[in-house]
Motif scaffolding. Structure first.
Motif, PDB file in Angstrom:
ATOM      1  N   THR A 160       6.588  -5.918   7.870  1.00  0.00           N
ATOM      2  CA  THR A 160       7.074  -5.790   9.251  1.00  0.00           C
ATOM      3  C   THR A 160       6.224  -6.619  10.197  1.00  0.00           C
ATOM      4  N   LYS A 161       4.922  -6.569  10.011  1.00  0.00           N
ATOM      5  CA  LYS A 161       4.028  -7.363  10.865  1.00  0.00           C
ATOM      6  C   LYS A 161       4.350  -8.851  10.751  1.00  0.00           C
ATOM      7  N   GLN A 162       4.693  -9.277   9.559  1.00  0.00           N
ATOM      8  CA  GLN A 162       4.948 -10.695   9.336  1.00  0.00           C
ATOM      9  C   GLN A 162       6.355 -11.117   9.750  1.00  0.00           C
ATOM     10  N   TYR A 163       7.365 -10.287   9.485  1.00  0.00           N
ATOM     11  CA  TYR A 163       8.746 -10.722   9.668  1.00  0.00           C
ATOM     12  C   TYR A 163       9.468 -10.088  10.857  1.00  0.00           C
ATOM     13  N   LEU A 164       8.916  -9.014  11.400  1.00  0.00           N
ATOM     14  CA  LEU A 164       9.475  -8.387  12.601  1.00  0.00           C
ATOM     15  C   LEU A 164       8.335  -8.118  13.592  1.00  0.00           C
ATOM     16  N   PRO A 165       7.624  -9.160  13.996  1.00  0.00           N
ATOM     17  CA  PRO A 165       6.413  -8.967  14.798  1.00  0.00           C
ATOM     18  C   PRO A 165       6.640  -8.243  16.124  1.00  0.00           C
ATOM     19  N   LYS A 166       7.807  -8.405  16.731  1.00  0.00           N
ATOM     20  CA  LYS A 166       8.083  -7.750  18.011  1.00  0.00           C
ATOM     21  C   LYS A 166       8.204  -6.234  17.855  1.00  0.00           C
ATOM     22  N   GLN A 167       8.585  -5.782  16.669  1.00  0.00           N
ATOM     23  CA  GLN A 167       8.776  -4.358  16.415  1.00  0.00           C
ATOM     24  C   GLN A 167       7.585  -3.732  15.687  1.00  0.00           C
ATOM     25  N   ALA A 168       6.681  -4.536  15.204  1.00  0.00           N
ATOM     26  CA  ALA A 168       5.595  -4.062  14.341  1.00  0.00           C
ATOM     27  C   ALA A 168       4.700  -3.021  15.018  1.00  0.00           C
ATOM     28  N   GLN A 169       4.330  -3.245  16.261  1.00  0.00           N
ATOM     29  CA  GLN A 169       3.425  -2.308  16.933  1.00  0.00           C
ATOM     30  C   GLN A 169       4.076  -0.939  17.107  1.00  0.00           C
ATOM     31  N   ALA A 170       5.318  -0.918  17.534  1.00  0.00           N
ATOM     32  CA  ALA A 170       6.013   0.360  17.726  1.00  0.00           C
ATOM     33  C   ALA A 170       6.158   1.102  16.405  1.00  0.00           C
ATOM     34  N   ILE A 171       6.454   0.378  15.356  1.00  0.00           N
ATOM     35  CA  ILE A 171       6.595   0.994  14.030  1.00  0.00           C
ATOM     36  C   ILE A 171       5.249   1.519  13.546  1.00  0.00           C
ATOM     37  N   ALA A 172       4.194   0.732  13.745  1.00  0.00           N
ATOM     38  CA  ALA A 172       2.857   1.156  13.323  1.00  0.00           C
ATOM     39  C   ALA A 172       2.424   2.412  14.079  1.00  0.00           C
ATOM     40  N   LEU A 173       2.709   2.457  15.369  1.00  0.00           N
ATOM     41  CA  LEU A 173       2.361   3.638  16.163  1.00  0.00           C
ATOM     42  C   LEU A 173       3.084   4.883  15.647  1.00  0.00           C
ATOM     43  N   HIS A 174       4.295   4.693  15.209  1.00  0.00           N
ATOM     44  CA  HIS A 174       5.079   5.803  14.668  1.00  0.00           C
ATOM     45  C   HIS A 174       4.433   6.385  13.404  1.00  0.00           C
ATOM     46  N   HIS A 175       3.683   5.559  12.698  1.00  0.00           N
ATOM     47  CA  HIS A 175       3.082   5.974  11.421  1.00  0.00           C
ATOM     48  C   HIS A 175       1.606   6.368  11.539  1.00  0.00           C
ATOM     49  N   LEU A 176       1.123   6.580  12.750  1.00  0.00           N
ATOM     50  CA  LEU A 176      -0.273   6.970  12.932  1.00  0.00           C
ATOM     51  C   LEU A 176      -0.600   8.329  12.320  1.00  0.00           C
ATOM     52  N   ASN A 177       0.361   9.154  12.119  1.00  0.00           N
ATOM     53  CA  ASN A 177       0.135  10.476  11.520  1.00  0.00           C
ATOM     54  C   ASN A 177       0.516  10.525  10.048  1.00  0.00           C
ATOM     55  N   ASP A 178       0.654   9.372   9.429  1.00  0.00           N
ATOM     56  CA  ASP A 178       1.006   9.324   8.016  1.00  0.00           C
ATOM     57  C   ASP A 178      -0.051  10.053   7.196  1.00  0.00           C
ATOM     58  N   LYS A 179       0.396  10.716   6.141  1.00  0.00           N
ATOM     59  CA  LYS A 179      -0.558  11.474   5.309  1.00  0.00           C
ATOM     60  C   LYS A 179      -1.526  10.561   4.544  1.00  0.00           C
ATOM     61  N   ALA A 180      -1.150   9.314   4.341  1.00  0.00           N
ATOM     62  CA  ALA A 180      -2.026   8.365   3.636  1.00  0.00           C
ATOM     63  C   ALA A 180      -2.929   7.639   4.631  1.00  0.00           C
ATOM     64  N   LEU A 181      -4.227   7.715   4.432  1.00  0.00           N
ATOM     65  CA  LEU A 181      -5.189   7.091   5.319  1.00  0.00           C
ATOM     66  C   LEU A 181      -4.950   5.591   5.444  1.00  0.00           C
ATOM     67  N   VAL A 182      -4.589   4.937   4.366  1.00  0.00           N
ATOM     68  CA  VAL A 182      -4.385   3.492   4.367  1.00  0.00           C
ATOM     69  C   VAL A 182      -3.231   3.099   5.288  1.00  0.00           C
ATOM     70  N   ILE A 183      -2.302   3.984   5.535  1.00  0.00           N
ATOM     71  CA  ILE A 183      -1.181   3.704   6.428  1.00  0.00           C
ATOM     72  C   ILE A 183      -1.606   3.866   7.888  1.00  0.00           C
ATOM     73  N   ARG A 184      -2.457   4.840   8.133  1.00  0.00           N
ATOM     74  CA  ARG A 184      -2.921   5.084   9.507  1.00  0.00           C
ATOM     75  C   ARG A 184      -3.789   3.951   9.968  1.00  0.00           C
TER      76      ARG A 184
END
Length: 124
Positions: free
Chosen positions: A100-124
Protein backbone atom coordinates in the motif's frame (compact mmCIF):
# COMPACT_ATOMS: atom_id res chain seq x y z
CA UNK A 1 -4.70 -25.41 -10.67
CA UNK A 2 -2.99 -23.20 -13.20
CA UNK A 3 0.43 -23.27 -11.55
CA UNK A 4 1.81 -25.28 -14.42
CA UNK A 5 1.09 -22.48 -16.94
CA UNK A 6 4.30 -21.53 -18.67
CA UNK A 7 5.61 -18.10 -19.51
CA UNK A 8 8.00 -17.17 -22.28
CA UNK A 9 11.03 -15.27 -21.10
CA UNK A 10 13.91 -13.74 -22.95
CA UNK A 11 17.53 -13.34 -22.02
CA UNK A 12 19.49 -10.12 -22.35
CA UNK A 13 21.13 -11.57 -25.46
CA UNK A 14 17.91 -11.56 -27.45
CA UNK A 15 14.87 -13.69 -27.99
CA UNK A 16 15.94 -16.98 -26.47
CA UNK A 17 12.66 -18.43 -25.20
CA UNK A 18 12.65 -20.34 -21.99
CA UNK A 19 9.57 -21.58 -20.12
CA UNK A 20 9.17 -21.32 -16.37
CA UNK A 21 6.36 -21.96 -13.92
CA UNK A 22 5.00 -19.43 -11.46
CA UNK A 23 6.99 -21.02 -8.63
CA UNK A 24 10.16 -20.89 -10.71
CA UNK A 25 9.43 -17.25 -11.45
CA UNK A 26 9.42 -16.52 -7.71
CA UNK A 27 12.89 -18.03 -7.37
CA UNK A 28 14.40 -15.50 -9.81
CA UNK A 29 16.07 -12.29 -8.65
CA UNK A 30 13.49 -9.60 -7.91
CA UNK A 31 14.18 -7.41 -10.95
CA UNK A 32 14.00 -10.39 -13.32
CA UNK A 33 10.76 -11.77 -11.88
CA UNK A 34 9.12 -8.34 -11.99
CA UNK A 35 10.08 -7.80 -15.61
CA UNK A 36 8.74 -11.20 -16.64
CA UNK A 37 5.59 -10.88 -14.55
CA UNK A 38 4.74 -7.46 -16.00
CA UNK A 39 4.98 -8.87 -19.52
CA UNK A 40 2.46 -11.57 -18.56
CA UNK A 41 0.44 -9.63 -15.99
CA UNK A 42 -3.06 -10.72 -17.03
CA UNK A 43 -2.09 -14.39 -16.83
CA UNK A 44 0.26 -14.30 -13.85
CA UNK A 45 -1.67 -12.06 -11.44
CA UNK A 46 -4.42 -14.60 -10.55
CA UNK A 47 -1.80 -17.31 -10.09
CA UNK A 48 0.28 -15.13 -7.77
CA UNK A 49 -2.79 -14.25 -5.70
CA UNK A 50 -3.72 -17.92 -5.49
CA UNK A 51 -0.22 -18.71 -4.19
CA UNK A 52 -0.24 -15.78 -1.77
CA UNK A 53 -3.44 -16.90 -0.06
CA UNK A 54 -2.67 -20.63 -0.18
CA UNK A 55 -2.22 -21.80 3.43
CA UNK A 56 -0.30 -24.87 2.22
CA UNK A 57 2.56 -22.77 0.82
CA UNK A 58 5.53 -21.48 2.80
CA UNK A 59 5.63 -17.96 4.22
CA UNK A 60 8.47 -16.86 1.87
CA UNK A 61 6.57 -18.13 -1.17
CA UNK A 62 3.36 -16.44 -0.10
CA UNK A 63 5.20 -13.19 0.75
CA UNK A 64 7.01 -13.03 -2.60
CA UNK A 65 3.86 -13.98 -4.52
CA UNK A 66 1.80 -11.24 -2.87
CA UNK A 67 4.40 -8.50 -3.29
CA UNK A 68 5.00 -9.47 -6.91
CA UNK A 69 1.25 -9.55 -7.61
CA UNK A 70 0.82 -6.06 -6.18
CA UNK A 71 3.85 -4.81 -8.11
CA UNK A 72 2.32 -6.14 -11.31
CA UNK A 73 -1.17 -4.75 -10.69
CA UNK A 74 -0.38 -1.58 -8.71
CA UNK A 75 -3.57 0.30 -7.87
CA UNK A 76 -5.56 -2.47 -9.55
CA UNK A 77 -4.68 -4.77 -6.64
CA UNK A 78 -6.84 -2.81 -4.19
CA UNK A 79 -9.35 -5.64 -3.58
CA UNK A 80 -6.57 -8.12 -2.83
CA UNK A 81 -4.81 -5.57 -0.61
CA UNK A 82 -8.01 -5.25 1.43
CA UNK A 83 -8.25 -9.03 1.58
CA UNK A 84 -4.68 -9.22 2.90
CA UNK A 85 -5.34 -6.48 5.48
CA UNK A 86 -8.13 -8.62 6.90
CA UNK A 87 -6.09 -11.83 6.86
CA UNK A 88 -5.50 -13.59 10.21
CA UNK A 89 -1.77 -14.04 9.49
CA UNK A 90 0.41 -11.07 10.45
CA UNK A 91 2.77 -11.45 7.48
CA UNK A 92 -0.08 -10.99 5.01
CA UNK A 93 -1.15 -7.79 6.78
CA UNK A 94 2.48 -6.65 6.80
CA UNK A 95 2.88 -7.35 3.08
CA UNK A 96 -0.32 -5.39 2.45
CA UNK A 97 1.08 -2.39 4.37
CA UNK A 98 4.30 -2.48 2.37
CA UNK A 99 2.46 -2.74 -0.94
CA UNK A 100 0.00 0.00 0.00
CA UNK A 101 2.81 2.40 0.84
CA UNK A 102 4.37 1.74 -2.54
CA UNK A 103 1.32 1.54 -4.81
CA UNK A 104 -1.36 3.57 -3.02
CA UNK A 105 0.74 6.25 -1.30
CA UNK A 106 -2.13 8.73 -0.91
CA UNK A 107 -4.12 6.17 1.10
CA UNK A 108 -1.22 4.56 2.97
CA UNK A 109 -1.22 6.84 6.02
CA UNK A 110 -4.95 6.49 6.65
CA UNK A 111 -4.73 2.72 6.27
CA UNK A 112 -1.70 2.52 8.57
CA UNK A 113 -3.48 4.59 11.21
CA UNK A 114 -6.40 2.19 11.04
CA UNK A 115 -4.03 -0.66 11.93
CA UNK A 116 -2.38 0.96 14.96
CA UNK A 117 -4.26 -1.41 17.25
CA UNK A 118 -3.32 -4.54 15.33
CA UNK A 119 -2.54 -7.50 17.58
CA UNK A 120 0.80 -8.02 15.80
CA UNK A 121 3.52 -5.62 16.96
CA UNK A 122 5.16 -5.63 13.53
CA UNK A 123 1.96 -4.18 12.04
CA UNK A 124 1.70 -1.40 14.61
Amino acid sequence: MIMSMLFATFTAHGAVPQSISTLELLSLPESNRLEIAKKNSDEIYPQLIELAFNEDRSVPTRWKAFLLATAVKGEGAKADLERAFNHPKWFMRSAALIATKQYLPKQAQAIALHHLNDKALVIR
